[in-house]
Design a protein around this motif. Structure first.
Motif, PDB file in Angstrom:
ATOM      1  N   CYS A  15       1.456  -6.955   5.970  1.00  0.00           N
ATOM      2  CA  CYS A  15       0.484  -6.821   4.887  1.00  0.00           C
ATOM      3  C   CYS A  15       0.584  -7.951   3.864  1.00  0.00           C
ATOM      4  CB  CYS A  15       0.670  -5.461   4.209  1.00  0.00           C
ATOM      5  SG  CYS A  15      -0.639  -5.002   3.062  1.00  0.00           S
ATOM      6  N   THR A  22       3.035  -0.398   6.512  1.00  0.00           N
ATOM      7  CA  THR A  22       1.952  -1.396   6.519  1.00  0.00           C
ATOM      8  C   THR A  22       2.157  -2.480   7.566  1.00  0.00           C
ATOM      9  OG1 THR A  22       3.107  -2.629   4.784  1.00  0.00           O
ATOM     10  CG2 THR A  22       1.401  -1.080   4.084  1.00  0.00           C
ATOM     11  N   VAL A  74      -3.532   0.771  -3.232  1.00  0.00           N
ATOM     12  CA  VAL A  74      -3.442  -0.618  -2.783  1.00  0.00           C
ATOM     13  C   VAL A  74      -3.058  -1.525  -3.955  1.00  0.00           C
ATOM     14  CG1 VAL A  74      -4.669  -2.528  -1.671  1.00  0.00           C
ATOM     15  CG2 VAL A  74      -5.228  -0.157  -1.060  1.00  0.00           C
ATOM     16  N   ILE A  81       0.872  -1.174   0.000  1.00  0.00           N
ATOM     17  CA  ILE A  81       0.000   0.000   0.000  1.00  0.00           C
ATOM     18  C   ILE A  81       0.904   1.216   0.000  1.00  0.00           C
ATOM     19  CG2 ILE A  81      -1.842   1.282   1.135  1.00  0.00           C
ATOM     20  CD1 ILE A  81      -2.695  -1.260   2.545  1.00  0.00           C
ATOM     21  N   THR A 103      -2.758  -3.266   8.802  1.00  0.00           N
ATOM     22  CA  THR A 103      -3.800  -3.647   7.841  1.00  0.00           C
ATOM     23  C   THR A 103      -4.705  -4.771   8.347  1.00  0.00           C
ATOM     24  OG1 THR A 103      -2.407  -5.282   6.717  1.00  0.00           O
ATOM     25  CG2 THR A 103      -2.278  -2.998   5.939  1.00  0.00           C
TER      26      THR A 103
END
Length: 398
Positions: A237, A227, A200, A192, A232
């Protein structure tokens, strides 16, 4: 508690501190959880704590307890000796990520530099050195990390930058394939793009990059500085994508407020950097490692990963409700509690209105509001933030 007077503080900054930041004229003196208190006693709801550093909130009890326990025992130790806190932290990071080893530094930029050096070292035998990164990416402020960053505005004034970096459009697999040459040694990306506008990565895109890297013996580097550490809804992530990187960079929330960076290296590549090839004087000190262990305890013991998923969905729903009511909002996107609100206007005025009403958010790329509250945020706090944001939107709309 006696503080310097506000005028004295502002003057001291003007007189003695380099003006490398665009500062907001608020002086904070205390923080706890989601709350910050300024020098006048005004309370603020912090929905962008420490640029993503305070994932567990300001001064979380588990982090503070860890710091207090360590600070009168041993603060710093050079890395040619051993200490238990670094051993415990490395083991914890690997337990939550993938089989490999960890190098500790002090920041995301330092972690990025370590990744660049490892990639270059890995490519020596085949004379490969180029690293492909993404447009609108952000990887740090040191010269190597800056060269990797795909935003010209951060690079202006620092020529000549280190060479060997190719920037391609994000989520465009054809552009990436065309950029690969017989000199490509690594692909580095954020899943991201935080500073780039909360973009994204698409799952199919990430999986195809992994396939290409496996096929061509190219290192896949995930920048999880922002991230990572539960932001997330997963500890890292990459868990959302079913794809493991070869290298991963961490920082920001890893230390709970204290400076730490980490380069995580998959087993296959842990012998690339030999003794003496890379180092960090302060990296992985007993104090910051103990604080980081406190962060892991807070994330897991307080069930923050689950809360991130639940509250992230709730916050996005509330923001999408605002989108239906106000044409000023163009898009709402993100994962977990890393959320971007793209506007049809410049976001600076909305940031300032929110701040005046006691809500701290961020604006990036000129028109994207960035909301990243602590992972233990409550429904009541989300509702308050939405109330202030809507109030600010009404005032801007007139």
């Amino acid at each position: 508690m006696n503080y310097m007077k506000k005028a004295e503080i502002f003057k001291a900054y003007d007189d003695y501190i380099l003006s490398t930041y665009t500062r907001t004229p608020v002086i904070f003196v205390k923080g706890k959880g989601m709350k910050l208190i300024d020098i006048d006693g005004k309370e603020y709801l912090d929905f962008f704590p420490g640029w993503g550093v305070n994932n567990v909130g300001h001064c979380h009890v588990k982090v503070m307890s860890a710091v207090r326990d360590q600070i009168d025992k041993l603060i710093h130790l050079p890395n040619n000796f051993y200490h238990p806190q670094q051993a415990k932290l490395a083991k914890e990071i690997i337990r939550w990520s993938f089989a490999g080893k960890v190098f500790f530094g002090n920041s995301g930029s330092e972690a990025t530099e370590g990744a660049i050096k490892l990639a270059r070292a890995y490519g020596q035998k085949t004379k490969r050195f180029e690293i492909i990164t993404m447009k609108n990416s952000f990887h740090g402020r040191t010269l190597g990390a800056l060269a990797a960053t795909g935003q010209a505005k951060y690079q202006q004034g620092f020529d000549p930058l280190p060479t060997g970096f190719i920037h391609v459009s994000f989520n465009d697999i054809d552009a990436l394939k065309k950029a690969i040459t017989d000199q490509t040694i690594a692909i580095m990306m954020e899943l991201i793009q935080g500073e780039g506008g909360l973009n994204v990565a698409q799952e199919a895109y990430v999986k195809e990059i992994r396939r290409i890297c496996d096929e061509k013996d190219i290192l896949l580097i995930f920048d999880e500085v922002q991230t990572g550490m539960g932001r997330t809804g997963e500890m890292f992530c990459f868990n959302h994508y079913g794809v493991e990187p070869d290298l991963m960079t961490l920082a920001k929330a890893l230390g709970g407020g204290l400076p730490i960076g980490a380069l995580v290296v998959k087993d296959k590549f842990t012998d690339v950097l030999k003794p003496g090839m890379h180092a960090s004087t302060f990296g992985g000190s007993p104090l910051v490692c103990k604080a980081s262990l406190g962060v892991f305890k807070a994330l897991t013991g307080d069930k923050m990963l689950r809360n991130t998923k639940v509250m992230g969905q709730y916050l996005r729903e509330k923001l999408n409700d605002l989108k239906k009511k106000y044409s000023l909002i163009k898009d709402v996107r993100g994962l977990g509690l890393m959320i971007g609100v793209e506007l049809n206007i410049e976001g600076k005025n909305i940031f300032e209105k929110c701040l005046a009403h006691g809500l701290i958010i961020n604006c990036t790329q000129g028109n994207v509001l960035r909301l990243m509250p602590a992972l233990n945020v409550t429904k009541k706090q989300v509702d308050k933030a939405i109330y202030i944001l809507e109030k600010s939107l009404k005032e801007i709309r007139g």
